[in-house]
Design a protein around this motif. Sequence first.
Motif, PDB file in Angstrom:
ATOM      1  N   LEU A  23       0.833  -1.204   0.000  1.00  0.00           N
ATOM      2  CA  LEU A  23       0.000   0.000   0.000  1.00  0.00           C
ATOM      3  C   LEU A  23       0.866   1.250   0.000  1.00  0.00           C
ATOM      4  CD1 LEU A  23      -2.797  -1.051   2.534  1.00  0.00           C
ATOM      5  CD2 LEU A  23      -3.023  -0.793   0.053  1.00  0.00           C
ATOM      6  N   ALA A  24       1.931   1.225   0.783  1.00  0.00           N
ATOM      7  CA  ALA A  24       2.830   2.376   0.825  1.00  0.00           C
ATOM      8  C   ALA A  24       3.493   2.594  -0.523  1.00  0.00           C
ATOM      9  CB  ALA A  24       3.882   2.186   1.913  1.00  0.00           C
ATOM     10  N   SER A  25       3.875   1.486  -1.189  1.00  0.00           N
ATOM     11  CA  SER A  25       4.499   1.598  -2.506  1.00  0.00           C
ATOM     12  C   SER A  25       3.527   2.148  -3.531  1.00  0.00           C
ATOM     13  CB  SER A  25       5.023   0.228  -2.942  1.00  0.00           C
ATOM     14  OG  SER A  25       5.525   0.278  -4.255  1.00  0.00           O
ATOM     15  N   THR A  26       2.276   1.707  -3.455  1.00  0.00           N
ATOM     16  CA  THR A  26       1.258   2.203  -4.382  1.00  0.00           C
ATOM     17  C   THR A  26       1.031   3.690  -4.193  1.00  0.00           C
ATOM     18  OG1 THR A  26       0.183   0.054  -4.341  1.00  0.00           O
ATOM     19  CG2 THR A  26      -1.121   1.903  -5.148  1.00  0.00           C
ATOM     20  N   GLY A  27       0.985   4.120  -2.927  1.00  0.00           N
ATOM     21  CA  GLY A  27       0.797   5.541  -2.649  1.00  0.00           C
ATOM     22  C   GLY A  27       1.959   6.378  -3.151  1.00  0.00           C
ATOM     23  N   THR A  28       3.164   5.886  -3.024  1.00  0.00           N
ATOM     24  CA  THR A  28       4.345   6.613  -3.486  1.00  0.00           C
ATOM     25  C   THR A  28       4.344   6.743  -5.003  1.00  0.00           C
ATOM     26  OG1 THR A  28       5.594   5.777  -1.595  1.00  0.00           O
ATOM     27  CG2 THR A  28       6.859   6.653  -3.455  1.00  0.00           C
ATOM     28  N   SER A  29       3.959   5.640  -5.645  1.00  0.00           N
ATOM     29  CA  SER A  29       3.915   5.665  -7.109  1.00  0.00           C
ATOM     30  C   SER A  29       2.884   6.666  -7.606  1.00  0.00           C
ATOM     31  CB  SER A  29       3.582   4.268  -7.646  1.00  0.00           C
ATOM     32  OG  SER A  29       4.559   3.351  -7.250  1.00  0.00           O
ATOM     33  N   LYS A  30       1.750   6.737  -6.929  1.00  0.00           N
ATOM     34  CA  LYS A  30       0.706   7.678  -7.321  1.00  0.00           C
ATOM     35  C   LYS A  30       1.180   9.111  -7.168  1.00  0.00           C
ATOM     36  CE  LYS A  30      -4.131   8.834  -6.488  1.00  0.00           C
ATOM     37  NZ  LYS A  30      -5.353   8.528  -5.687  1.00  0.00           N
ATOM     38  N   GLU A  31       1.860   9.392  -6.046  1.00  0.00           N
ATOM     39  CA  GLU A  31       2.384  10.735  -5.837  1.00  0.00           C
ATOM     40  C   GLU A  31       3.411  11.088  -6.903  1.00  0.00           C
ATOM     41  OE1 GLU A  31       3.865  10.948  -1.942  1.00  0.00           O
ATOM     42  OE2 GLU A  31       1.895  10.824  -0.958  1.00  0.00           O
ATOM     43  N   ALA A  32       4.232  10.071  -7.231  1.00  0.00           N
ATOM     44  CA  ALA A  32       5.240  10.313  -8.272  1.00  0.00           C
ATOM     45  C   ALA A  32       4.580  10.599  -9.603  1.00  0.00           C
ATOM     46  CB  ALA A  32       6.178   9.111  -8.387  1.00  0.00           C
ATOM     47  N   GLY A  33       3.493   9.928  -9.919  1.00  0.00           N
ATOM     48  CA  GLY A  33       2.767  10.164 -11.165  1.00  0.00           C
ATOM     49  C   GLY A  33       2.161  11.547 -11.212  1.00  0.00           C
ATOM     50  N   ASP A  34       1.565  12.019 -10.146  1.00  0.00           N
ATOM     51  CA  ASP A  34       0.994  13.352 -10.084  1.00  0.00           C
ATOM     52  C   ASP A  34       2.082  14.403 -10.290  1.00  0.00           C
ATOM     53  OD1 ASP A  34      -1.396  12.186  -9.664  1.00  0.00           O
ATOM     54  OD2 ASP A  34      -1.426  12.504  -7.464  1.00  0.00           O
ATOM     55  N   GLY A  35       3.239  14.182  -9.726  1.00  0.00           N
ATOM     56  CA  GLY A  35       4.355  15.127  -9.891  1.00  0.00           C
ATOM     57  C   GLY A  35       4.817  15.223 -11.346  1.00  0.00           C
ATOM     58  N   SER A  36       4.769  14.122 -12.073  1.00  0.00           N
ATOM     59  CA  SER A  36       5.178  14.113 -13.485  1.00  0.00           C
ATOM     60  C   SER A  36       4.263  14.988 -14.331  1.00  0.00           C
ATOM     61  CB  SER A  36       5.150  12.697 -14.040  1.00  0.00           C
ATOM     62  OG  SER A  36       5.892  11.839 -13.253  1.00  0.00           O
ATOM     63  N   GLN A  37       2.963  14.905 -14.064  1.00  0.00           N
ATOM     64  CA  GLN A  37       2.008  15.706 -14.823  1.00  0.00           C
ATOM     65  C   GLN A  37       2.255  17.193 -14.607  1.00  0.00           C
ATOM     66  OE1 GLN A  37      -1.859  14.208 -13.700  1.00  0.00           O
ATOM     67  NE2 GLN A  37      -2.053  13.223 -15.701  1.00  0.00           N
ATOM     68  N   GLN A  38       2.491  17.586 -13.372  1.00  0.00           N
ATOM     69  CA  GLN A  38       2.738  19.006 -13.096  1.00  0.00           C
ATOM     70  C   GLN A  38       4.008  19.489 -13.797  1.00  0.00           C
ATOM     71  OE1 GLN A  38       2.720  19.443  -8.885  1.00  0.00           O
ATOM     72  NE2 GLN A  38       0.559  18.895  -8.687  1.00  0.00           N
ATOM     73  N   SER A  39       5.030  18.666 -13.867  1.00  0.00           N
ATOM     74  CA  SER A  39       6.258  19.044 -14.571  1.00  0.00           C
ATOM     75  C   SER A  39       5.991  19.230 -16.061  1.00  0.00           C
ATOM     76  CB  SER A  39       7.336  17.972 -14.363  1.00  0.00           C
ATOM     77  OG  SER A  39       7.681  17.892 -13.024  1.00  0.00           O
ATOM     78  N   GLY A  40       5.124  18.425 -16.605  1.00  0.00           N
ATOM     79  CA  GLY A  40       4.805  18.531 -18.038  1.00  0.00           C
ATOM     80  C   GLY A  40       4.140  19.855 -18.385  1.00  0.00           C
ATOM     81  N   TYR A  41       3.177  20.278 -17.596  1.00  0.00           N
ATOM     82  CA  TYR A  41       2.532  21.583 -17.838  1.00  0.00           C
ATOM     83  C   TYR A  41       3.545  22.706 -17.751  1.00  0.00           C
ATOM     84  CZ  TYR A  41      -1.977  19.294 -17.557  1.00  0.00           C
ATOM     85  OH  TYR A  41      -3.047  18.492 -17.784  1.00  0.00           O
ATOM     86  N   SER A  42       4.389  22.627 -16.780  1.00  0.00           N
ATOM     87  CA  SER A  42       5.377  23.664 -16.574  1.00  0.00           C
ATOM     88  C   SER A  42       6.329  23.753 -17.756  1.00  0.00           C
ATOM     89  CB  SER A  42       6.101  23.394 -15.276  1.00  0.00           C
ATOM     90  OG  SER A  42       7.318  23.979 -15.216  1.00  0.00           O
ATOM     91  N   GLY A  43       6.666  22.631 -18.317  1.00  0.00           N
ATOM     92  CA  GLY A  43       7.594  22.626 -19.451  1.00  0.00           C
ATOM     93  C   GLY A  43       6.945  23.074 -20.740  1.00  0.00           C
ATOM     94  N   ASP A  44       5.625  22.959 -20.802  1.00  0.00           N
ATOM     95  CA  ASP A  44       4.944  23.341 -22.036  1.00  0.00           C
ATOM     96  C   ASP A  44       4.803  24.835 -22.175  1.00  0.00           C
ATOM     97  OD1 ASP A  44       2.617  20.524 -22.100  1.00  0.00           O
ATOM     98  OD2 ASP A  44       4.682  20.765 -22.867  1.00  0.00           O
ATOM     99  N   GLU A  45       4.850  25.498 -21.014  1.00  0.00           N
ATOM    100  CA  GLU A  45       4.605  26.930 -21.072  1.00  0.00           C
ATOM    101  C   GLU A  45       5.645  27.683 -21.925  1.00  0.00           C
ATOM    102  OE1 GLU A  45       2.424  27.313 -16.718  1.00  0.00           O
ATOM    103  OE2 GLU A  45       4.367  28.244 -17.062  1.00  0.00           O
ATOM    104  N   PRO A  46       6.927  27.451 -21.777  1.00  0.00           N
ATOM    105  CA  PRO A  46       7.887  28.155 -22.653  1.00  0.00           C
ATOM    106  C   PRO A  46       7.697  27.815 -24.122  1.00  0.00           C
ATOM    107  CG  PRO A  46       9.006  27.238 -20.748  1.00  0.00           C
ATOM    108  CD  PRO A  46       7.621  26.709 -20.733  1.00  0.00           C
ATOM    109  N   SER A  47       7.383  26.547 -24.347  1.00  0.00           N
ATOM    110  CA  SER A  47       7.199  26.118 -25.720  1.00  0.00           C
ATOM    111  C   SER A  47       6.025  26.839 -26.373  1.00  0.00           C
ATOM    112  CB  SER A  47       6.985  24.622 -25.771  1.00  0.00           C
ATOM    113  OG  SER A  47       6.693  24.178 -27.050  1.00  0.00           O
TER     114      SER A  47
END
Length: 505
Positions: free
Chosen positions: A475-499
């Motif tokens: 359960l702890a591993s699943t929760g960590t993976s989910k948090e890591a996935g949410d963080g990836s999406q936020q990085s993607g939006y941030s990177g799209d802005e300059p483009s």
Amino acid sequence: MAFYLTDGTIIGSAPKFTGSEYLDVASGNITSIKGVDDEDMPVIRELLRVWRKKYPRNLIRGAYYDCKERFKDFGISIPDQIKNKVEAMIGWPELAVRSLSDLSDLEGFSVSGDDTMGVSDLFEDNQLDVAAAELIVSAYKHSCSFLTIAVDPDDSGRIIMIPRSADWSAGIWDRYRHRLSAALTITEDDENGRICGFEVWLPGKVYECSGRTLPWRAEKHETHFDQPTVVSLAYDRQMDRPFGHSRIRRSLMSLVDAGFRTVVRMEASAEFYSAPKLWFIGANKDAFSSNTWTSLIQAINAISYDADDHVPELKQVSQASMQPHSDMLKTMAMLVASQTRVPVDYLGITLDNPTSAEAMASAERRLTRIADKQNTAFGREIKRAMGIAVALREGSNTIPDSMRDIHPVWAPTKEISDSARADAFTKIADKVTGYADSDVGLERLGLSREEITRLRADQSRQRAKTQIDQLKARLASTGTSKEAGDGSQQSGYSGDEPSTASTAA
């Protein structure tokens, strides 16, 4: 001295009874009982006849076991002052019984899979390990004992298993089915030893008979079972003796009598060591004090000349040797050891050449072989009793077929060192898959049934704890993976802005 029961039956040399320690055999001569079916009364009369016939001899064996037998004197060399006050002191019959019964220790039942029939509950509820020990001692003492199984009338559904001694019980053997066809157990007597209550166990029914106020009456309880709900444990059961033999046989009782006489003769001879044997030749008896002991212990004694002025002559007779008595007692003990298969060292006899460890182990193996054989026979009857108990609780009229996979477990009869057990366990575990963690392997390792049960419970708790820890980690591993996935999406939006800005420009 012959001992007579109240009906005139002679049972041989009288045990030393005090109070009401025996039953009135004549009170068991019952011809009719109200409430008993006509076809069952002949069987009840036969059971009572068997009990009346066997009870006197069982009484004598019990007296020898309890060291209450009478002294059988030949009337030759033992003074009455000693003979009338001597007490029994040789415990060979008890040793013959207990040295073998102590090797039979029922630990429980081996159940394949889940205990759906509740065998463990029945075992614990009736303290069958303790009851089995009592049954085995009684069987070795009287040749057989009985275990009755019934539904508790005060607690519907509870099964009670009660051990019964042969001196207060009787049975009829069914040779065709190799089991009891009927049994009787005496349950009550009055202050005069008169029987006033007994139970009769027959196929399909049990009679509870009472005769405290005559005439006798019976209350019938239907069991609807295809056999009497009683089993019999017997020692050395043979085809001509289905109820076995007693460890306290006639030959052993005769040897005990001979040893008893030998010890009493030693006691009589020892009295002469208190005072030397003196002869005064030529002295008048009037020269001595009437108190002989006072004369012997006086510091100064004097005897005058006789009428012819002769000096009396003093002669001291040498004391008789105790060696012949001790040699005879040793001979009796060795005959007892041969009769009972008990090592002679157990009988309190020290041989001139100390017994080697190999010789002692060989002597003890004779007992362990007998115990192993008896445990197999006892185990079958106890297994039958457990099957009857399961059937009565389930309302069945036969023993369930599933009882074939249930077996009684006995503690090892032979003493084996821990190192030898561990060595054998390791070698077998290397060859047999799953042996190391099986109940069979753990029993070979020396663990008792209780220890195995506790080990299984600890293992179960440990497995449950491990599974919980694994689940938490997952359960702890699943929760960590989910948090890591949410963080990836936020990085993607941030990177799209300059483009996006660059494209707009």
